[in-house]
Write a protein that holds these residues in place. Structure first.
Motif, PDB file in Angstrom:
ATOM      1  N   GLU A  94       0.849  -1.171   0.000  1.00 53.00           N
ATOM      2  CA  GLU A  94       0.000   0.000   0.000  1.00 53.00           C
ATOM      3  C   GLU A  94       0.892   1.230   0.000  1.00 53.00           C
ATOM      4  O   GLU A  94       1.965   1.230   0.595  1.00 53.00           O
ATOM      5  CB  GLU A  94      -0.967  -0.009   1.183  1.00 53.00           C
ATOM      6  CG  GLU A  94      -0.341  -0.171   2.532  1.00 53.00           C
ATOM      7  CD  GLU A  94      -1.377  -0.356   3.628  1.00 53.00           C
ATOM      8  OE1 GLU A  94      -2.461   0.240   3.545  1.00 53.00           O
ATOM      9  OE2 GLU A  94      -1.081  -1.090   4.574  1.00 53.00           O
ATOM     10  N   ILE A  95       0.442   2.253  -0.702  1.00 53.09           N
ATOM     11  CA  ILE A  95       1.203   3.499  -0.835  1.00 53.09           C
ATOM     12  C   ILE A  95       0.245   4.634  -0.485  1.00 53.09           C
ATOM     13  O   ILE A  95      -0.844   4.725  -1.047  1.00 53.09           O
ATOM     14  CB  ILE A  95       1.751   3.664  -2.262  1.00 53.09           C
ATOM     15  CG1 ILE A  95       2.599   2.444  -2.643  1.00 53.09           C
ATOM     16  CG2 ILE A  95       2.555   4.957  -2.370  1.00 53.09           C
ATOM     17  CD1 ILE A  95       2.929   2.359  -4.104  1.00 53.09           C
ATOM     18  N   ASP A  96       0.676   5.475   0.458  1.00 48.96           N
ATOM     19  CA  ASP A  96      -0.252   6.460   0.988  1.00 48.96           C
ATOM     20  C   ASP A  96       0.505   7.637   1.591  1.00 48.96           C
ATOM     21  O   ASP A  96       1.695   7.550   1.893  1.00 48.96           O
ATOM     22  CB  ASP A  96      -1.104   5.793   2.073  1.00 48.96           C
ATOM     23  CG  ASP A  96      -2.335   6.589   2.476  1.00 48.96           C
ATOM     24  OD1 ASP A  96      -2.727   7.516   1.739  1.00 48.96           O
ATOM     25  OD2 ASP A  96      -2.901   6.287   3.535  1.00 48.96           O
ATOM     26  N   ILE A  97      -0.218   8.720   1.758  1.00 45.30           N
ATOM     27  CA  ILE A  97       0.206   9.830   2.606  1.00 45.30           C
ATOM     28  C   ILE A  97      -0.891   9.981   3.642  1.00 45.30           C
ATOM     29  O   ILE A  97      -2.075  10.079   3.287  1.00 45.30           O
ATOM     30  CB  ILE A  97       0.361  11.150   1.825  1.00 45.30           C
ATOM     31  CG1 ILE A  97       1.461  11.019   0.773  1.00 45.30           C
ATOM     32  CG2 ILE A  97       0.661  12.307   2.778  1.00 45.30           C
ATOM     33  CD1 ILE A  97       1.638  12.256  -0.087  1.00 45.30           C
ATOM     34  N   HIS A  98      -0.533   9.963   4.903  1.00 44.92           N
ATOM     35  CA  HIS A  98      -1.546  10.067   5.948  1.00 44.92           C
ATOM     36  C   HIS A  98      -2.293  11.386   5.799  1.00 44.92           C
ATOM     37  O   HIS A  98      -1.668  12.440   5.610  1.00 44.92           O
ATOM     38  CB  HIS A  98      -0.911   9.957   7.341  1.00 44.92           C
ATOM     39  CG  HIS A  98      -1.929   9.686   8.389  1.00 44.92           C
ATOM     40  ND1 HIS A  98      -2.670  10.688   8.968  1.00 44.92           N
ATOM     41  CD2 HIS A  98      -2.367   8.517   8.914  1.00 44.92           C
ATOM     42  CE1 HIS A  98      -3.508  10.162   9.834  1.00 44.92           C
ATOM     43  NE2 HIS A  98      -3.348   8.836   9.818  1.00 44.92           N
ATOM     44  N   PRO A  99      -3.622  11.353   5.877  1.00 47.86           N
ATOM     45  CA  PRO A  99      -4.403  12.584   5.692  1.00 47.86           C
ATOM     46  C   PRO A  99      -4.018  13.725   6.633  1.00 47.86           C
ATOM     47  O   PRO A  99      -4.154  14.892   6.260  1.00 47.86           O
ATOM     48  CB  PRO A  99      -5.842  12.141   5.954  1.00 47.86           C
ATOM     49  CG  PRO A  99      -5.845  10.675   5.755  1.00 47.86           C
ATOM     50  CD  PRO A  99      -4.473  10.187   6.088  1.00 47.86           C
ATOM     51  N   ASP A 129      -1.414  -7.544   2.091  1.00 50.53           N
ATOM     52  CA  ASP A 129      -1.602  -8.987   1.933  1.00 50.53           C
ATOM     53  C   ASP A 129      -2.002  -9.313   0.495  1.00 50.53           C
ATOM     54  O   ASP A 129      -3.067  -8.903   0.029  1.00 50.53           O
ATOM     55  CB  ASP A 129      -2.667  -9.476   2.914  1.00 50.53           C
ATOM     56  CG  ASP A 129      -2.765 -10.988   2.962  1.00 50.53           C
ATOM     57  OD1 ASP A 129      -2.220 -11.670   2.062  1.00 50.53           O
ATOM     58  OD2 ASP A 129      -3.390 -11.498   3.912  1.00 50.53           O
ATOM     59  N   TYR A 130      -1.162 -10.057  -0.192  1.00 52.32           N
ATOM     60  CA  TYR A 130      -1.426 -10.374  -1.596  1.00 52.32           C
ATOM     61  C   TYR A 130      -2.713 -11.171  -1.765  1.00 52.32           C
ATOM     62  O   TYR A 130      -3.353 -11.099  -2.810  1.00 52.32           O
ATOM     63  CB  TYR A 130      -0.245 -11.113  -2.232  1.00 52.32           C
ATOM     64  CG  TYR A 130      -0.425 -11.262  -3.719  1.00 52.32           C
ATOM     65  CD1 TYR A 130      -0.171 -10.187  -4.566  1.00 52.32           C
ATOM     66  CD2 TYR A 130      -0.919 -12.435  -4.273  1.00 52.32           C
ATOM     67  CE1 TYR A 130      -0.384 -10.288  -5.938  1.00 52.32           C
ATOM     68  CE2 TYR A 130      -1.128 -12.550  -5.643  1.00 52.32           C
ATOM     69  CZ  TYR A 130      -0.865 -11.467  -6.461  1.00 52.32           C
ATOM     70  OH  TYR A 130      -1.088 -11.564  -7.812  1.00 52.32           O
ATOM     71  N   LYS A 131      -3.125 -11.912  -0.747  1.00 56.04           N
ATOM     72  CA  LYS A 131      -4.390 -12.659  -0.833  1.00 56.04           C
ATOM     73  C   LYS A 131      -5.559 -11.707  -1.095  1.00 56.04           C
ATOM     74  O   LYS A 131      -6.518 -12.064  -1.775  1.00 56.04           O
ATOM     75  CB  LYS A 131      -4.643 -13.445   0.453  1.00 56.04           C
ATOM     76  CG  LYS A 131      -3.703 -14.599   0.664  1.00 56.04           C
ATOM     77  CD  LYS A 131      -4.023 -15.277   1.983  1.00 56.04           C
ATOM     78  CE  LYS A 131      -2.837 -16.096   2.426  1.00 56.04           C
ATOM     79  NZ  LYS A 131      -2.955 -16.513   3.813  1.00 56.04           N
ATOM     80  N   ASN A 132      -5.486 -10.498  -0.558  1.00 56.93           N
ATOM     81  CA  ASN A 132      -6.532  -9.510  -0.811  1.00 56.93           C
ATOM     82  C   ASN A 132      -6.544  -9.078  -2.274  1.00 56.93           C
ATOM     83  O   ASN A 132      -7.602  -8.832  -2.851  1.00 56.93           O
ATOM     84  CB  ASN A 132      -6.356  -8.287   0.087  1.00 56.93           C
ATOM     85  CG  ASN A 132      -6.593  -8.598   1.542  1.00 56.93           C
ATOM     86  OD1 ASN A 132      -7.313  -9.527   1.882  1.00 56.93           O
ATOM     87  ND2 ASN A 132      -5.983  -7.814   2.406  1.00 56.93           N
TER      88      ASN A 132
END
Length: 142
Positions: A94-99, A129-132
Motif C-alpha cells: 500500500e502506498i499512501d500519505i496520511h491525511p 496482503d497479496y491474498k486480498n
C-alpha cells in the motif's frame, strides 16, 4: 520494459525509488484543491483529496508498468489509498500519505492545511496482503 527489469531490484525497492514521483503526484492533487473560506471546493464540496492522491499515485505506477488499484475503506474514517502489486512475485504494497499531513477533519468533511509541500519522506509504503489482491481480482475485476 518494466522499471524493475532495468534496475534489477526487488519490488519494494522499486517502489521506494519512486517516492519523489509519488510526492510530486500528490502535490499536484493538493495544488488543485481550492477551498473557499467555508471549506467548500467546487468539485469536492467539503470532502478531502485522498482519492485524488491515490489516483495520481496509481498514475505514476502505471507509467512504470506496475499494476495498481485504489483501495477504499470506511472504518473510523473514509479513506482511499493506492495498492501496487506484482503478480509474478505475489507481492503487494500500500502506498499512501496520511491525511493528517494535508487536511483536518473527518468522514466527508475535511479542511485543507495551508502551504503543504510533500516530499518522499511523506510517502508510506507498507506490505499489503497479496491474498486480498487475488480476492479483489476474482470478485471485482481489478
Amino acid at each position: 520494459m518494466r522499471f524493475n527489469e532495468v534496475y534489477k531490484s526487488d519490488f519494494k525497492l522499486e517502489l521506494e525509488e519512486l517516492r519523489p514521483e509519488f510526492a510530486k503526484a500528490a502535490q499536484k492533487s493538493y495544488n488543485c484543491w481550492h477551498q473557499d473560506e467555508e471549506g467548500m471546493d467546487v468539485e469536492l464540496g467539503s470532502g478531502g483529496i485522498c482519492q485524488d492522491i491515490a489516483s495520481n499515485i496509481c498514475g505514476v505506477l502505471v507509467k512504470w508498468r506496475i499494476d495498481c488499484f485504489e483501495q477504499h475503506a470506511e472504518t473510523d474514517e473514509q479513506h482511499v489509498w493506492a495498492v501496487a502489486y506484482d503478480e509474478m512475485k505475489e507481492e503487494a504494497y500500500e502506498i499512501d500519505i496520511h491525511p493528517s499531513a494535508y487536511e483536518t477533519g473527518g468522514g466527508y468533511d475535511w479542511k485543507k492545511i495551508p502551504d503543504v509541500v510533500f516530499d518522499g519522506d511523506d510517502i508510506f509504503i507498507g506490505r499489503y496482503d497479496y491474498k486480498n489482491v487475488q480476492y479483489l481480482k476474482d470478485t471485482w475485476s481489478i
